[in-house]
Design an enzyme around this catalytic site. Structure first.
Site, PDB file in Angstrom:
ATOM      1  CG  ASP A   1      -2.027   1.073   1.127  1.00 22.29           C
ATOM      2  OD1 ASP A   1      -2.140   1.739   0.077  1.00 22.29           O
ATOM      3  OD2 ASP A   1      -2.750   1.260   2.129  1.00 22.29           O
TER       4      ASP A   1
ATOM      5  NE  ARG B   1      -3.808   5.271   0.954  1.00 20.67           N
ATOM      6  CZ  ARG B   1      -3.747   5.097  -0.356  1.00 20.67           C
ATOM      7  NH1 ARG B   1      -3.793   6.131  -1.149  1.00 20.67           N
ATOM      8  NH2 ARG B   1      -3.649   3.900  -0.882  1.00 20.67           N
ATOM      9  CG  ASN B   2       0.090   4.323   3.780  1.00 16.90           C
ATOM     10  OD1 ASN B   2      -0.455   4.617   4.834  1.00 16.90           O
ATOM     11  ND2 ASN B   2      -0.454   3.511   2.900  1.00 16.90           N
TER      12      ASN B   2
ATOM     13  CG  ASP C   1       0.379  -0.303   5.879  1.00 21.76           C
ATOM     14  OD1 ASP C   1      -0.230   0.285   4.967  1.00 21.76           O
ATOM     15  OD2 ASP C   1       0.280  -1.521   6.072  1.00 21.76           O
TER      16      ASP C   1
END
Length: 172
Positions: free
Chosen positions: A21, A25-26, A40
């Site tokens: 992922d 945003r991570n 994460d």
């Protein structure tokens, strides 16, 4: 930032881990000392709910991850390139923003029939993005995972691009 992310992903690859992922945003960015950390936690924030389709961040995922459920360092390379695109566009829009989730899935399935000569599904070149950086991104988005570069090569390429750059010291 991308160089630091590539270093982190190279480390994950060296210990046999995949992220699954990787996205802006991570990424945690500490502006004071320009430290970049891969996290994460994005999936757990309501703010990013629209980035997931049936629990999967399809706009960042490689074709083999979407179609076959296979994750590897090469699928993380694909996601890295999308994350790099996000950074270069200042996270102003979602990848493939002009497509609905279902349209994107249909396009990925239709263009990923396993042939080596299938052109990759690429995002547009960000404004002010040098051609050699965009060429790297396109290489990372190759439909055939074996045609994507490994993280150590991405890291070396980006280190060469950063020659002469010095992070600010702790006083800044």
């Amino acid at each position: 930032m991308a160089s630091e992310i590539a270093k982190g992903c190279n480390y994950l690859e060296s210990i046999g881990r995949t992220h699954r992922d990787l996205s802006a945003r991570n990424i945690i960015f500490v502006a004071k000392n320009l430290v970049v950390k891969i996290s994460d936690g994005g999936a757990y924030r309501d703010k990013y709910r629209a980035d997931y389709y049936n629990g999967m961040p399809i706009r960042w995922m490689s074709p083999e991850s979407i179609i076959d459920g296979r994750f590897s360092a090469k699928s993380d390379v694909y996601s890295f390139s999308t994350t790099f695109w996000e950074i270069l566009t200042y996270c102003k829009s979602r990848p493939h923003y002009q497509l609905s989730d279902q349209s994107l899935l249909t396009l990925i399935v239709n263009t990923s029939n396993g042939a080596d000569d299938v052109p990759p599904l690429v995002l547009g070149r960000p404004l002010h993005c040098p051609k050699e950086i965009y060429d790297l991104m396109v290489e990372c988005w190759q439909t055939n995972e074996n045609q994507r570069p490994p993280f150590h090569e991405i890291g070396l390429f980006l280190q060469r691009k950063n020659l002469g750059y010095q992070k600010p010291g702790p006083d800044h």
